[in-house]
Design an enzyme around this catalytic site. Structure first.
Site, short mmCIF file in Angstrom:
data_model
loop_
_atom_site.label_atom_id
_atom_site.label_comp_id
_atom_site.label_asym_id
_atom_site.label_seq_id
_atom_site.Cartn_x
_atom_site.Cartn_y
_atom_site.Cartn_z
N ASP A 101 0.84 -1.20 0.00
CA ASP A 101 0.00 0.00 0.00
C ASP A 101 0.88 1.25 0.00
O ASP A 101 1.63 1.48 0.95
CB ASP A 101 -0.88 -0.05 1.26
CG ASP A 101 -1.81 1.14 1.38
OD1 ASP A 101 -1.73 2.08 0.55
OD2 ASP A 101 -2.60 1.14 2.33
N ILE A 102 0.77 2.03 -1.05
CA ILE A 102 1.65 3.21 -1.22
C ILE A 102 1.48 4.22 -0.08
O ILE A 102 2.41 4.98 0.22
CB ILE A 102 1.39 3.88 -2.61
CG1 ILE A 102 2.57 4.76 -3.03
CG2 ILE A 102 0.08 4.65 -2.63
CD1 ILE A 102 2.55 5.20 -4.48
N ASN A 157 -7.47 12.06 -11.11
CA ASN A 157 -8.26 12.43 -12.29
C ASN A 157 -8.15 13.94 -12.48
O ASN A 157 -7.56 14.63 -11.63
CB ASN A 157 -9.71 11.97 -12.16
CG ASN A 157 -10.37 12.54 -10.93
OD1 ASN A 157 -10.41 13.76 -10.75
ND2 ASN A 157 -10.89 11.70 -10.05
N GLY A 213 -9.81 3.84 -6.12
CA GLY A 213 -8.48 3.26 -6.30
C GLY A 213 -7.43 3.86 -5.39
O GLY A 213 -7.69 4.18 -4.23
N ASP A 222 -6.09 6.74 -5.56
CA ASP A 222 -6.46 8.13 -5.26
C ASP A 222 -7.30 8.20 -3.97
O ASP A 222 -7.02 9.00 -3.06
CB ASP A 222 -7.26 8.67 -6.46
CG ASP A 222 -7.42 10.17 -6.48
OD1 ASP A 222 -6.78 10.85 -5.66
OD2 ASP A 222 -8.19 10.67 -7.33
N SER A 253 -2.80 4.73 -14.50
CA SER A 253 -3.72 4.34 -15.61
C SER A 253 -4.01 2.84 -15.73
O SER A 253 -4.79 2.45 -16.59
CB SER A 253 -3.23 4.84 -16.97
OG SER A 253 -3.46 6.22 -17.10
N TYR A 264 -8.60 3.26 -15.31
CA TYR A 264 -8.38 3.88 -16.61
C TYR A 264 -8.01 2.88 -17.71
O TYR A 264 -7.87 3.26 -18.88
CB TYR A 264 -7.34 5.00 -16.51
CG TYR A 264 -7.91 6.31 -15.99
CD1 TYR A 264 -9.25 6.42 -15.61
CD2 TYR A 264 -7.13 7.45 -15.88
CE1 TYR A 264 -9.78 7.61 -15.13
CE2 TYR A 264 -7.65 8.66 -15.41
CZ TYR A 264 -8.98 8.73 -15.04
OH TYR A 264 -9.49 9.92 -14.57
N1 AR6 Z 1 -1.37 1.43 -3.05
C1 AR6 Z 1 -0.74 1.18 -4.21
N2 AR6 Z 1 -1.37 0.90 -5.38
C2 AR6 Z 1 -2.70 0.87 -5.34
C3 AR6 Z 1 -3.47 1.13 -4.17
C4 AR6 Z 1 -2.75 1.43 -2.98
N3 AR6 Z 1 -3.35 1.70 -1.83
N4 AR6 Z 1 -4.79 1.02 -4.48
C5 AR6 Z 1 -4.86 0.70 -5.80
N5 AR6 Z 1 -3.61 0.59 -6.32
P1 AR6 Z 1 -6.31 3.22 -10.17
P2 AR6 Z 1 -6.04 4.74 -12.69
C6 AR6 Z 1 -3.18 0.29 -7.69
O1 AR6 Z 1 -7.60 2.66 -10.62
O2 AR6 Z 1 -6.20 3.52 -13.51
C7 AR6 Z 1 -9.50 6.97 -9.47
O3 AR6 Z 1 -10.87 6.95 -9.18
C8 AR6 Z 1 -4.14 -0.47 -8.58
O4 AR6 Z 1 -4.11 -1.85 -8.29
O5 AR6 Z 1 -6.19 3.69 -8.78
O6 AR6 Z 1 -4.98 5.73 -13.06
C9 AR6 Z 1 -9.01 8.36 -9.87
O7 AR6 Z 1 -9.70 9.38 -9.18
C10 AR6 Z 1 -3.58 -0.15 -9.96
O8 AR6 Z 1 -2.48 -1.01 -10.23
O9 AR6 Z 1 -5.82 4.44 -11.12
C11 AR6 Z 1 -9.28 8.39 -11.34
O10 AR6 Z 1 -10.63 8.74 -11.62
C12 AR6 Z 1 -3.02 1.27 -9.79
O11 AR6 Z 1 -3.01 1.51 -8.38
C13 AR6 Z 1 -9.02 6.96 -11.77
O12 AR6 Z 1 -9.27 6.15 -10.62
C14 AR6 Z 1 -3.82 2.36 -10.48
O13 AR6 Z 1 -5.21 2.07 -10.41
C15 AR6 Z 1 -7.61 6.75 -12.21
O14 AR6 Z 1 -7.47 5.47 -12.72
#
Ligand code: AR6
Length: 172
Positions: free
Chosen positions: A11-12, A25, A33, A35, A118, A122
């Site tokens: 977890d980052i 976003n 996610g 964010d 992404s 995304y």
């Molecule tokens: N720590 C590290 N990585 C994580 C964590 C965490 N706690 N949680 C998820 N991931 P995403 P995107 C990973 O969907 O595709 C949001 O709603 C996850 O497994 O978070 O860029 C924003 O507001 C994946 O590998 O980001 C935007 O609307 C990676 O983080 C949209 O999602 C990115 O997944 C952005 O979508």
């Protein structure tokens, strides 16, 4: 000084680094996610801070403090929404990494941890996104004199394997 590129699974929001990079976003006002996890862990002051930034375009990066996070700063970057690969997605994704590193350099940050931008909601195909991500960082890291270590944070095992294979292919 030798630059380090590493892969870390977890977890980052738990990382005590100079900056973590959020997959935001365009509104920069939070979401799901990674964010959502970052806003949750940083506390409401993060939203107050991002409200003042006026959003961001795809490929841009903006910086705030980390507030309650162990990380000192959060760099918010907006990845492309993947459609079919014919809409400049690759260039825009590379820009996210370039602009985030440039901000880290400007703020004299030494350690920076990236989420896999992404590749979640995304919809960017993981293999392609990872190739762009790692090759872009590898190429420009030598120019970023202040940045000593880049950590690629992978949340799950399959993502970790893709990063490890990409490291191998790129001779890292
Ligand atoms: N720590 C590290 N990585 C994580 C964590 C965490 N706690 N949680 C998820 N991931 P995403 P995107 C990973 O969907 O595709 C949001 O709603 C996850 O497994 O978070 O860029 C924003 O507001 C994946 O590998 O980001 C935007 O609307 C990676 O983080 C949209 O999602 C990115 O997944 C952005 O979508």
């Amino acid at each position: 000084m030798d630059k380090k590129m590493t892969i870390w699974q977890g977890d980052i929001t738990t990382l005590k680094v100079d900056a973590i990079v959020n997959a935001a976003n365009k509104s920069l006002l939070g979401g799901g996610g990674v964010d959502g996890a970052i806003h949750q862990a940083a506390g409401p002051e993060l939203l107050q801070a991002t409200k003042k930034l006026g959003g961001a375009k795809t490929g841009e990066a903006k910086i705030t403090k980390g507030f309650k996070l162990p990380a000192r700063y959060v760099i918010h970057t907006v990845g492309p929404i993947y459609k079919n690969g014919l809409n400049n997605e690759a260039q825009l994704l590379a820009k996210c990494y370039k602009n985030s590193l440039a901000l880290a350099q400007k703020h004299h940050l030494k350690t920076i941890a990236f989420s896999a931008i992404s590749t979640g909601v995304y919809g960017y195909p993981l293999d392609e996104a990872t190739e762009i991500c790692v090759s872009t960082v590898k190429k420009i890291l030598p120019e970023m004199k202040n940045v000593e270590e880049v950590i690629f944070v992978v949340f799950d095992e399959p993502t970790k394997e893709v990063y490890e294979n990409t490291f191998e292919q790129l001779g890292i």
